[in-house]
Each structure stands twice: as C-alpha cells, then as structure tokens.
Write an enzyme that holds these catalytic residues in place. Structure first.
Site, short mmCIF file in Angstrom:
data_model
loop_
_atom_site.label_atom_id
_atom_site.label_comp_id
_atom_site.label_asym_id
_atom_site.label_seq_id
_atom_site.Cartn_x
_atom_site.Cartn_y
_atom_site.Cartn_z
N ASP A 36 75.22 29.86 26.94
CA ASP A 36 75.60 31.38 27.25
C ASP A 36 75.92 31.51 28.61
O ASP A 36 77.01 32.47 28.86
CB ASP A 36 74.16 32.21 27.20
N ASP A 171 68.35 35.31 27.02
CA ASP A 171 66.66 35.67 27.13
C ASP A 171 66.74 37.11 27.22
O ASP A 171 65.96 37.79 26.30
CB ASP A 171 65.98 34.89 27.84
C1 GLA Z 1 67.46 29.28 29.68
C2 GLA Z 1 68.10 30.23 30.11
C3 GLA Z 1 69.20 30.84 29.28
C4 GLA Z 1 69.84 29.70 28.49
C5 GLA Z 1 68.85 28.85 28.15
C6 GLA Z 1 69.63 27.29 27.53
O1 GLA Z 1 66.27 29.73 28.78
O2 GLA Z 1 67.26 31.46 31.01
O3 GLA Z 1 70.01 31.69 29.81
O4 GLA Z 1 70.80 29.38 29.46
O5 GLA Z 1 68.04 28.15 29.07
O6 GLA Z 1 70.42 27.53 26.35
#
Ligand code: GLA
Length: 388
Positions: A36, A171
């Site tokens: 992301d 997320d």
């Molecule tokens: C955490 C971060 C997300 C993403 C994941 C890995 O959950 O909050 O933004 O980068 O790690 O995919």
C-alpha cells in the site's frame, strides 16, 4: 459483535444522556502485503469484529472518552493544544479529532464511550477500527458528513502524526468502506476500490493468531518503507518515469535488478511480484478459482518470509501446519513479526483444521493460537436502533 444494548446502558449510566452509535470493523488482508505504501494494490476484507463508539454532543469543546475494555476515562479539550505520541489509547481518538479540525471540519465537544472486540496486536487493525469509528462519531455528532475515503485519510494521518506509525492506507480504507460478502481490491494510488465477491459457501476465511507480537514490528516497518524508497531512486536511473514500485513490472524488475544492492533488491522484488499476485488473486476470486487464489497466498507468504523478511518463526510454523493440513491457501497477514495468518479452508475440513492447528502449534511453540472464522463484513456506519 459488540452488545449494543450494554454499551448504550453503560453510556446512559455514565453520562445521563441517550447516545448515537457508530461502528467500524477490523480487517484481514487476503493478499497484497506491504504494497500500500508503494502505491500498489491490496485485497483486504472487513471482518465481523468491530469497534463501536457511543456518543452525544456537548455544548462546550471538551471531549470525554470512556473505554469499556479498559474501564478507563480520559479527556481532552479541542481548544487546548494537544500532546502527540503519548503512547496511550487516547492518541488515536484525539489524533483523529485534531486532524479533522486541521482540515477545516469544525467539531463540537462530545461524550464518548468505546467498546471493541477487535483483538489488539493480532494484526487485525484494531487501531484503524478505533480511528475510523471515532472519526465518524465526531463528525456526525458535530452535525457534519464525511465520505469514506476522507475518513480513511484522516485516520491514516492521525496514525502518522499522533501515534507515530507511518502506515499505508489499507487498514483505514477497508475499515471505512468494506463491503459485506466482498473483499476490496484497492488501488492505493488512485484510492479506487473494486469489490470482489467472496463466496464463502464452500470455503471459510480462517484467521489464526500466533499470540506473539515482536518488538521489531514498528521500527522494521519504517526501515522497509525506506528501503523501498531507496529502491525507487536506484531504479529511476534506467526507468526515469517511475514514481513508486507500483510502476515497475516484474519484467522490468528482472531486467534491472542487478543495479540494486542487497537487501534492497529482495525488498523490491517482493513488492513488484506481490502487486502482480494481488491483481491475479482478484481475477482468481472473480472467476471462482479458489485453488489459484490459494497458490498465490502461499507464494505471497514465501515472498514475505524470504524477500521482505517480515515473518517470524511462529507465523511460519502456522503456515506450514496449514499447508500440511491441505488448506487451500495460507499466509501471514498484516505488518508481520507476529500477529496472524489468514487461511482459506474448505468448509468440510473446518473442524479438523481448527483442532489440529491448535494442537500442532502448541506442540511446536508451547503457545496456544486464537482462531477466528470471519465473513466479509461492512465498513463504518452509524448503527440505527432498529438494527439491533
Ligand atoms: C500495516 C499497515 C498497513 C500495511 C500493512 C502491510 O497493517 O498499517 O498500511 O502497510 O501493515 O501490508
């Protein structure tokens, strides 16, 4: 699911008024890990665990918050300068409030009570669920409206500035905009999401929490981000038009990978191949090709373990157990260094899968896993009293 009546009762006893209720879910990422923040693609779904914020507005600019989980009450004043990164749960809520006001959303004071059944530290985004539900509550109680993408961006910025984790948008995005019965293919550059139907009549999404969280997770997260940025700089020499690893195809990467030193080469290889796997996974799900989806999940895990190096022994042990049991797909999910794996498991094999994973994981690590089965749920919204 949170008991809405109990939350409402507790709110009334504490504050003496009738609240409105706002909820946002946790999430599990099916595939597309550490892509992301490289402007890439992710394929998460909202789970059926949630954070619910009960609230009513106040005449002044004070925000009082009570956590039912912790039985703790804290407060802040919107008109007083706030402190950042205190390492307490209020940081998430106060952060969201301050970011909203910075963006020109005028808030009112509020009394809030928060209750959550998203497990902490399991890699299921309890923080995003809190940020997004609190953001929706604060805006709504001030008489305003906010769209899902804006809400997600506010949550992400609160996390960057007030909590200190330089997370991507996945997320908060899926907490805000998740769709029942669907995963979301999110383009993290354009912030466009395509719902991908997830037919769970034959397979279940099973989440197994290692119940470990290694200290490394936040410092190494920021190191990985920096390594990706360094990779982009080096790849811009032969490929000047690229802005992020999202712009590099697997073929271009193999042509130019010799320019990259270790470990940057492996970090970039993970991101470039993971983007391709994520797009392929969305196609596989759309076509009902669960075996194809499962193979991509296993490949994603190997890449995260060997190239990106964000797995840990407990996660690897769980994935191996799942593979031995014939799970259709299994991989670590979330940031890594602990937390959970996500599996696709045939419904007919579900009972045996759960009991054997619990036994074998305990045998290998002397710990018990926590196992959740989840449907793909909806994103953030106000909960109307007719709904419960
Ligand atoms: C955490 C971060 C997300 C993403 C994941 C890995 O959950 O909050 O933004 O980068 O790690 O995919």
């Amino acid at each position: 699911m949170i008991n809405r009546d109990a939350l409402r009762r507790s709110f009334r006893e504490r504050y003496g008024s009738e609240p409105r209720l706002f909820r946002a879910p946790g999430r599990v990422n099916l595939i597309g890990e550490h892509t992301d923040y490289n402007d890439g693609f992710v394929l998460p779904m909202a789970i059926d665990r949630e954070t619910v914020v009960a609230g009513s507005s106040r005449a002044d600019r004070k925000v009082r918050v009570y956590s039912l989980n912790l039985d703790e009450a804290l407060e802040f004043d919107l008109d007083q300068p706030g402190e950042k990164r205190r390492g307490i749960w209020l940081d998430y809520i106060e952060g969201v409030a301050r970011v909203l006001e910075c963006r020109g959303v005028m808030l009112r004071g509020a009394d809030l009570a928060v209750s959550s059944d998203v497990p902490l530290g399991a890699g299921l985004s309890s923080s995003a669920a809190l940020e997004v539900s609190a953001g929706l509550a604060l805006v709504s109680l001030a008489g305003g409206e906010v769209d899902g993408v804006a809400l997600a961006l506010v949550g992400q910025q609160a996390e960057h500035v007030y909590v200190g984790t330089m997370c991507g948008i996945m997320d908060q995005f899926v907490a805000a905009l998740g769709r029942e019965g669907h995963a979301l293919l999110i383009d993290c550059r354009t912030l466009e999401a395509t719902p991908v139907p997830l037919d769970t009549s034959r397979v279940a999404v099973v989440i197994c929490d290692t119940n470990v969280k290694h200290e490394l997770s936040s410092s190494e997260y920021n190191v990985r981000r920096a390594e990706c940025e360094r990779g982009v700089k080096l790849l811009q020499v032969p490929l000047p038009e690229i802005r992020a690893l999202r712009d590099v195809s697997v073929e271009e990467f193999s042509r130019h990978e010799a320019l990259l030193p270790e470990p940057i080469k492996r970090r970039c290889r993970h991101v470039v191949t993971e983007n391709e796997r994520t797009l392929a996974a969305a196609r596989a799900l759309n076509d009902g090709d669960l075996d194809g989806m499962g193979r991509l999940m296993y490949a994603s895990h190997r890449s995260l373990r060997d190239d990106y190096e964000v797995s840990c022994r407990e996660l690897d042990v769980l994935v191996e157990i799942a593979a031995d049991l014939g799970a259709i797909g299994a991989r670590m999910t979330g940031g890594g260094f602990g937390g959970s794996i996500v599996n696709l498991v045939g419904r007919d094999a579900l009972d045996k899968f759960q009991s054997t994973v619990a036994r074998e994981y305990k045998r290998a690590t002397n710990r018990s896993p926590t196992i959740y089965i989840s449907e793909a749920g909806a994103g953030a919204k106000e909960v109307m009293s007719t709904e419960y």
